[in-house]
Write a protein that holds these residues in place. Structure first.
Motif, PDB file in Angstrom:
ATOM      1  N   ALA A   1       0.852  -1.193   0.000  1.00 54.48           N
ATOM      2  CA  ALA A   1       0.000   0.000   0.000  1.00 54.48           C
ATOM      3  C   ALA A   1       0.886   1.241   0.000  1.00 54.48           C
ATOM      4  O   ALA A   1       1.893   1.282   0.698  1.00 54.48           O
ATOM      5  CB  ALA A   1      -0.906   0.005   1.220  1.00 54.48           C
ATOM      6  N   THR A   2       0.514   2.228  -0.804  1.00 58.42           N
ATOM      7  CA  THR A   2       1.252   3.487  -0.875  1.00 58.42           C
ATOM      8  C   THR A   2       0.388   4.596  -0.286  1.00 58.42           C
ATOM      9  O   THR A   2      -0.804   4.667  -0.558  1.00 58.42           O
ATOM     10  CB  THR A   2       1.618   3.819  -2.339  1.00 58.42           C
ATOM     11  OG1 THR A   2       2.388   2.742  -2.867  1.00 58.42           O
ATOM     12  CG2 THR A   2       2.419   5.105  -2.422  1.00 58.42           C
ATOM     13  N   HIS A   3       1.030   5.450   0.517  1.00 61.46           N
ATOM     14  CA  HIS A   3       0.313   6.535   1.185  1.00 61.46           C
ATOM     15  C   HIS A   3       1.104   7.827   1.056  1.00 61.46           C
ATOM     16  O   HIS A   3       2.322   7.837   1.232  1.00 61.46           O
ATOM     17  CB  HIS A   3       0.111   6.219   2.674  1.00 61.46           C
ATOM     18  CG  HIS A   3      -0.626   4.943   2.915  1.00 61.46           C
ATOM     19  ND1 HIS A   3      -1.996   4.879   2.916  1.00 61.46           N
ATOM     20  CD2 HIS A   3      -0.194   3.682   3.134  1.00 61.46           C
ATOM     21  CE1 HIS A   3      -2.372   3.633   3.145  1.00 61.46           C
ATOM     22  NE2 HIS A   3      -1.289   2.885   3.276  1.00 61.46           N
ATOM     23  N   ASP A   4       0.417   8.925   0.769  1.00 60.45           N
ATOM     24  CA  ASP A   4       1.043  10.243   0.795  1.00 60.45           C
ATOM     25  C   ASP A   4       1.348  10.591   2.242  1.00 60.45           C
ATOM     26  O   ASP A   4       0.522  10.365   3.138  1.00 60.45           O
ATOM     27  CB  ASP A   4       0.123  11.311   0.205  1.00 60.45           C
ATOM     28  CG  ASP A   4      -0.008  11.206  -1.303  1.00 60.45           C
ATOM     29  OD1 ASP A   4       0.930  10.700  -1.947  1.00 60.45           O
ATOM     30  OD2 ASP A   4      -1.053  11.628  -1.826  1.00 60.45           O
ATOM     31  N   TYR A   5       2.504  11.168   2.469  1.00 59.08           N
ATOM     32  CA  TYR A   5       2.916  11.504   3.830  1.00 59.08           C
ATOM     33  C   TYR A   5       1.937  12.462   4.504  1.00 59.08           C
ATOM     34  O   TYR A   5       1.591  12.294   5.666  1.00 59.08           O
ATOM     35  CB  TYR A   5       4.328  12.108   3.813  1.00 59.08           C
ATOM     36  CG  TYR A   5       4.853  12.434   5.180  1.00 59.08           C
ATOM     37  CD1 TYR A   5       5.324  11.431   6.020  1.00 59.08           C
ATOM     38  CD2 TYR A   5       4.869  13.744   5.649  1.00 59.08           C
ATOM     39  CE1 TYR A   5       5.802  11.724   7.279  1.00 59.08           C
ATOM     40  CE2 TYR A   5       5.351  14.050   6.904  1.00 59.08           C
ATOM     41  CZ  TYR A   5       5.818  13.032   7.718  1.00 59.08           C
ATOM     42  OH  TYR A   5       6.280  13.325   8.970  1.00 59.08           O
ATOM     43  N   VAL A   6       1.469  13.460   3.761  1.00 56.95           N
ATOM     44  CA  VAL A   6       0.571  14.458   4.355  1.00 56.95           C
ATOM     45  C   VAL A   6      -0.780  13.857   4.728  1.00 56.95           C
ATOM     46  O   VAL A   6      -1.496  14.423   5.554  1.00 56.95           O
ATOM     47  CB  VAL A   6       0.374  15.684   3.434  1.00 56.95           C
ATOM     48  CG1 VAL A   6       1.675  16.440   3.270  1.00 56.95           C
ATOM     49  CG2 VAL A   6      -0.188  15.291   2.094  1.00 56.95           C
ATOM     50  N   ALA A   7      -1.148  12.700   4.147  1.00 54.23           N
ATOM     51  CA  ALA A   7      -2.416  12.056   4.474  1.00 54.23           C
ATOM     52  C   ALA A   7      -2.309  11.183   5.720  1.00 54.23           C
ATOM     53  O   ALA A   7      -3.339  10.749   6.252  1.00 54.23           O
ATOM     54  CB  ALA A   7      -2.901  11.215   3.294  1.00 54.23           C
ATOM     55  N   LEU A   8      -1.091  10.938   6.207  1.00 54.49           N
ATOM     56  CA  LEU A   8      -0.917  10.131   7.419  1.00 54.49           C
ATOM     57  C   LEU A   8      -1.314  10.936   8.645  1.00 54.49           C
ATOM     58  O   LEU A   8      -1.165  12.158   8.675  1.00 54.49           O
ATOM     59  CB  LEU A   8       0.544   9.693   7.560  1.00 54.49           C
ATOM     60  CG  LEU A   8       1.132   8.836   6.446  1.00 54.49           C
ATOM     61  CD1 LEU A   8       2.599   8.536   6.743  1.00 54.49           C
ATOM     62  CD2 LEU A   8       0.349   7.558   6.257  1.00 54.49           C
ATOM     63  N   SER A   9      -1.800  10.249   9.654  1.00 52.54           N
ATOM     64  CA  SER A   9      -2.128  10.925  10.912  1.00 52.54           C
ATOM     65  C   SER A   9      -0.834  11.347  11.600  1.00 52.54           C
ATOM     66  O   SER A   9       0.261  10.889  11.249  1.00 52.54           O
ATOM     67  CB  SER A   9      -2.906   9.981  11.832  1.00 52.54           C
ATOM     68  OG  SER A   9      -2.053   8.938  12.301  1.00 52.54           O
ATOM     69  N   ALA A  10      -0.953  12.207  12.588  1.00 51.78           N
ATOM     70  CA  ALA A  10       0.227  12.660  13.328  1.00 51.78           C
ATOM     71  C   ALA A  10       0.933  11.477  13.986  1.00 51.78           C
ATOM     72  O   ALA A  10       2.164  11.410  13.997  1.00 51.78           O
ATOM     73  CB  ALA A  10      -0.174  13.696  14.372  1.00 51.78           C
ATOM     74  N   ALA A  11       0.175  10.522  14.512  1.00 56.25           N
ATOM     75  CA  ALA A  11       0.768   9.341  15.143  1.00 56.25           C
ATOM     76  C   ALA A  11       1.518   8.492  14.119  1.00 56.25           C
ATOM     77  O   ALA A  11       2.595   7.966  14.408  1.00 56.25           O
ATOM     78  CB  ALA A  11      -0.315   8.512  15.828  1.00 56.25           C
ATOM     79  N   GLN A  12       0.963   8.363  12.919  1.00 63.14           N
ATOM     80  CA  GLN A  12       1.634   7.594  11.865  1.00 63.14           C
ATOM     81  C   GLN A  12       2.899   8.297  11.403  1.00 63.14           C
ATOM     82  O   GLN A  12       3.927   7.665  11.177  1.00 63.14           O
ATOM     83  CB  GLN A  12       0.678   7.364  10.697  1.00 63.14           C
ATOM     84  CG  GLN A  12      -0.453   6.411  11.035  1.00 63.14           C
ATOM     85  CD  GLN A  12      -1.579   6.433  10.021  1.00 63.14           C
ATOM     86  OE1 GLN A  12      -1.814   7.439   9.348  1.00 63.14           O
ATOM     87  NE2 GLN A  12      -2.286   5.318   9.921  1.00 63.14           N
ATOM     88  N   GLN A  13       2.852   9.620  11.273  1.00 60.99           N
ATOM     89  CA  GLN A  13       4.038  10.384  10.883  1.00 60.99           C
ATOM     90  C   GLN A  13       5.138  10.245  11.930  1.00 60.99           C
ATOM     91  O   GLN A  13       6.310  10.069  11.605  1.00 60.99           O
ATOM     92  CB  GLN A  13       3.686  11.853  10.663  1.00 60.99           C
ATOM     93  CG  GLN A  13       2.834  12.091   9.437  1.00 60.99           C
ATOM     94  CD  GLN A  13       2.442  13.550   9.267  1.00 60.99           C
ATOM     95  OE1 GLN A  13       2.806  14.412  10.058  1.00 60.99           O
ATOM     96  NE2 GLN A  13       1.689  13.829   8.217  1.00 60.99           N
ATOM     97  N   GLN A  14       4.747  10.298  13.193  1.00 60.49           N
ATOM     98  CA  GLN A  14       5.721  10.173  14.277  1.00 60.49           C
ATOM     99  C   GLN A  14       6.322   8.769  14.289  1.00 60.49           C
ATOM    100  O   GLN A  14       7.533   8.611  14.460  1.00 60.49           O
ATOM    101  CB  GLN A  14       5.069  10.485  15.620  1.00 60.49           C
ATOM    102  CG  GLN A  14       6.041  10.433  16.784  1.00 60.49           C
ATOM    103  CD  GLN A  14       5.391  10.807  18.094  1.00 60.49           C
ATOM    104  OE1 GLN A  14       4.176  10.885  18.205  1.00 60.49           O
ATOM    105  NE2 GLN A  14       6.201  11.030  19.104  1.00 60.49           N
ATOM    106  N   ALA A  15       5.507   7.746  14.095  1.00 61.73           N
ATOM    107  CA  ALA A  15       6.007   6.364  14.073  1.00 61.73           C
ATOM    108  C   ALA A  15       6.959   6.161  12.899  1.00 61.73           C
ATOM    109  O   ALA A  15       7.998   5.507  13.039  1.00 61.73           O
ATOM    110  CB  ALA A  15       4.842   5.378  13.992  1.00 61.73           C
TER     111      ALA A  15
END
Length: 110
Positions: free
Chosen positions: A30-44
């Motif tokens: 699965a591919t995800h845009d970074y800006v679409a990730l939640s803050a928790a996902q970005q931090q992880a």
């Protein structure tokens, strides 16, 4: 939370997560845009990138040197795309993969 741009910390554009193994041995990607990730996902994701930087260029602590023991074990490969066009590939074991990122590569069932 976008990572600060600069020579040591380029901006993440997207992440592709590949999950391999499991009982059926099916691969899921699965591919995800970074800006679409939640803050928790970005931090992880930032923590996984930091762990890779301190434990080797393409490995995260807990990642096995060879195939994971047990046929039903999962492994993950993260392809981190940066705005400069650079890709970083990280191999992450099931034990080291944050659950908040693991959920991004779960197969969707019909």
């Amino acid at each position: 939370m976008t990572q600060p741009a600069g020579p040591s910390r380029p901006t993440v554009r997207s992440v592709r997560i590949e999950r391999r193994g499991g009982l059926a041995g099916l691969a899921v990607s699965a591919t995800h845009d970074y800006v679409a990730l939640s803050a928790a996902q970005q931090q992880a994701l930032a923590q996984v990138i930091e762990a890779a930087a301190s434990h080797g260029p393409a490995r995260v602590r807990g990642a096995p040197a060879g195939p994971a023991p047990g046929a039903d074990r999962l492994s993950y490969r993260l392809h981190v795309q940066y705005s400069a066009g650079v890709e970083q590939v990280l191999d992450v074991s099931d034990d080291a993969m944050p659950s908040v990122l693991e959920s991004l590569a779960k197969p969707s069932l019909p």
